[in-house]
Design an enzyme around this catalytic site. Sequence first.
Site, mmCIF file in Angstrom:
data_model
loop_
_atom_site.group_PDB
_atom_site.id
_atom_site.type_symbol
_atom_site.label_atom_id
_atom_site.label_comp_id
_atom_site.label_asym_id
_atom_site.label_seq_id
_atom_site.Cartn_x
_atom_site.Cartn_y
_atom_site.Cartn_z
ATOM 1 N N ASP A 95 6.651 -15.181 23.756
ATOM 2 C CA ASP A 95 7.538 -14.087 23.284
ATOM 3 C C ASP A 95 7.323 -13.883 21.787
ATOM 4 O O ASP A 95 7.200 -14.845 21.035
ATOM 5 C CB ASP A 95 9.010 -14.452 23.569
ATOM 6 N N ASN B 106 10.000 -3.265 15.586
ATOM 7 C CA ASN B 106 10.038 -1.858 15.991
ATOM 8 C C ASN B 106 10.957 -1.048 15.075
ATOM 9 O O ASN B 106 10.634 0.097 14.725
ATOM 10 C CB ASN B 106 10.537 -1.732 17.436
ATOM 11 N N ASP C 284 3.816 -0.887 19.160
ATOM 12 C CA ASP C 284 2.819 -0.955 20.241
ATOM 13 C C ASP C 284 1.505 -1.558 19.761
ATOM 14 O O ASP C 284 0.873 -2.350 20.472
ATOM 15 C CB ASP C 284 2.555 0.449 20.786
ATOM 16 N N GLU D 91 8.241 -7.591 24.875
ATOM 17 C CA GLU D 91 7.321 -8.292 23.972
ATOM 18 C C GLU D 91 7.021 -9.682 24.498
ATOM 19 O O GLU D 91 6.543 -10.554 23.769
ATOM 20 C CB GLU D 91 7.975 -8.396 22.557
#
Lengths: 283, 678
Positions: free
Chosen positions: B542, B550, B559, B586
């Site tokens: 993770d 983000n 992304d 993620e």
Amino acid sequence: MFRILLALFIFLPLSSVFAASPSSTLRFSPLPMLSEHLVKEQFLSFCSSLSELTCQNVSLIYKKDYQDLLKALHNDELDLAYLGPLPYVMARKTDPDIIPVVRFLDKHQKATYTCSLVTFGHNHPNLDADYPTIALTQPYSTCGYLVTESLLSPYQHSLNDCPYTYVGDHEQAALAVIRGDAALAGVKTTIARRYENLGLTILDESAPLPGFLLVANRRTLDPATIDQLRSDLLSLNHAFSADQKEKPEWGKMIRYGMIEAHDEDYDAIRALLTRFPVPEILP
Amino acid sequence: MKRYLVSSFIFFLFLCGAILLIYSRCIQIQNDHLQQHLFTEQAAIRSSIHTYSLLAQAINDEVIQTEQVLKLVHDITNSHGKEQNILRGQLYRLLDPVYQRLRGKQVRQLHFHFPDSRSMLRFHAPSRSDDSLVAVRPSVVRANTDHEIVNGFESGRIFHGFRHVYPLSYQGEHIGSVEISTSFYQIRNEFKHLSEDGLNTLNNSNKSQLAFLLYRPEMWNKLFDDLHTFYQTTPLHPDYIIERADLISSLCSEKISESPLVDRVQQKLSHSSEVARKLKQHRSFAVAVNLRGTTYTVVFHSVQNTLKQHAAYIMSVTPEPFIATIRNDGILMGVLATVLLTVILLYRFRFLAADENEKRQALFLSNISDNLGTALYTTNHEGTITFTNTAMEVLLGYQQKEMLGRNAHELFHQPQDTDDHSPCICEEVLRTNTTIRSDAYYFVDRTGALFPVEVVCSPLRDHKQTIGTATIFQDISKRREQEEQLQQAQQELISANASLKNLASHDGLTGVYNRRSFDEQVERLWRSAARHKQPLALLMVDIDHFKRYNDLFGHLQGDECLRRVAQTLQKACKRPEDFVARYGGEEFAILLPLTGHDDSEHVAQRIQAQIGSLAIEHPGNEKNQRITLSIGCCTCLPDGGETVQDFIFAADQCLYRAKEEGRNTICCCRLQGDEQES
């Protein structure tokens, strides 16, 4: 149905033909002086003429000898016949229904002929001490026994005394004399003259004799028919060739014309026969 | 139909020729035989005549040439009138016995003549004399003028016969002549004797029957008129007449039997134009005639008179079995020839029928081949084209006549790789005697254009022998083009399929496997590990504080960050069987088959190290300022006691602990039975 129509189709024309043809047949026979073939040739055309005249068929019948012919006439097997004088007289003697129709003329338009007594060269029966041998034609020949016997009588000979023989015909009789087989012979004068070139000499000649004739049988032919036939035949004389006066298609013996024949014409023969009966033909 | 008519016409011609040949041959043999027969009979007749000539000479010498006879004749000649007639009668009387005996010796006439050729004495007709014979009897005139013996046939006023006329002289004075004659009937009798003795033995036949045909123009006017009726015209020709038997019998007592056979033959020949023509020529000849099933030789011997003019024919009729045999043989040969030619004709008809059938079949096959749409040609052993169909003309641009007889390989074959040394397909077929199918050949058309063909070439067999090849081919240019297009489409489809498959199994953003692939893979690897008793490791990864990333850099940057992390994870897992998937958001999952606890921890460390080396700035990660990863690692040796969910759950628990422990941390455990070892 078809067969009936076919029969009618055939029968009707035939019946009309038969109806038009002569209803009966005339039976005719000539004297057998020649072979059957020659006899038929001589008379065939004559028969055709008879048929035309009578509108009847004419049957030509050949008889082998004289006696047969006379017997046939007598038995009504013949209607007409061509006869010599002596056979006619013989026939008439026993059968009065045999009646003469016409007589035939010869080449010289004569209705008569003569017979002669002949010898060879300068022979003469009177000079012959022995009985001469004599040649004759045949018993039924007028020039045979009958006339020869009559001609011998002036020479004091008779056939009853002399040996004689029948040699068949006139020519043979003449030749028998020329050959020396016979001293004398009785022959038809015309034949005798034919053999003069061989030294045949005529000693004597008979009186004219009636010639050959056509006779009818009255039992089988009615008189009217016979009369009509006679008339018709005589009328033919005019139809004969004018220059030759003959009917060439007929035989030599009958082609030169005809005259009417009467029974009394043959009385001379009857007289001779009475005086000089022929032994071979005595009834 | 025309060929049948032509055959029938030829048959008819041959038949006519054969029959004509046989007929002419038979006629030739028959004519030769008839000619031989004619010669033989002529010899017999001459012999017969000669016999009577000798007899006449003997009679003249022994009977006539006597003092008594000659003196009598002298006296007749020198006398006249009745005296002459008597002397003539004496001569007749003297010689008639002799004449009658001579009649028995078949002498017909004894006839004396005056020196002036008048008749002196006819023993056969003694009543006829003194007629002049000058006009009718040249032989008598010659004997009396030339004083020589005259022999030969001559007609007369009464009789006609073979005359022997001798001049007579007495004491040096010519006193006339005498004739001793024999009639045809005596010659006939003598001829019959000869025939019975030898002639017909030679001919192997029965007795001949004769007739004497008098030439009317020569004798008719000489006859006494009353004798004309003794003659009849023959059915053969109006110029010929015969004496009737009754003439002979009535005038000289000779018994002459008429021959019905001769009459029938004359009747039959009366319809023959050939006989009529030859009779007019006045020469001897012979013909054959069939009468009521019997064949006869009919010979006509020409008889000349003393002036060498034609005067009569002696006609002989002889049964002739030989000619019948010739005719029967001819008929038999004719029948045989007819049968033979008929058989030939029937065979010809059968052949024509078979030929027509063959042509129909050929036409049928030609129609089929022409309408096949496929080119067809045949070659012989040398590769020479022997047949082409229409489709081939269309394909190659040649006319059939241009192709026939030419070598197929040289004309339009194109080796597979444009290598001129490659063997011709036809040669290959002939060599291997097997069918070759290929679509790798190229042919060249008339314009030189190359086109691919699909070709099937087979050996052409006649019974068991290979006589060439039969090849069918078709232009596959379009098919080839379509195939290429199809292949390209297939490639594109495969590519699309691969892309779809990739899309279905991979995460679109990061390019690693997606969660669905992970679920499938983890089940599969789990079962494999359980089956093979092999260890399996699961790393749950993770990105620390990625929400903040983000928020700070936006989702596009987020992304990008995810993509770089995924690539790093992929790189870190070096074995092909290692499986990296985006588990969600993620979070990533890594399956490491055959990997134990230590090795999996070591991989996790390597991942962290490589992420660290990326140095991706992350201000939201207050502790490190860079992107870091929390990794939970679970290893397991499945033995049946645990499930794959337990395995995932255990790894997830390790991740949770790593996050709990401050992130950028690795927490590992072993899943074994109900226990979990950290």
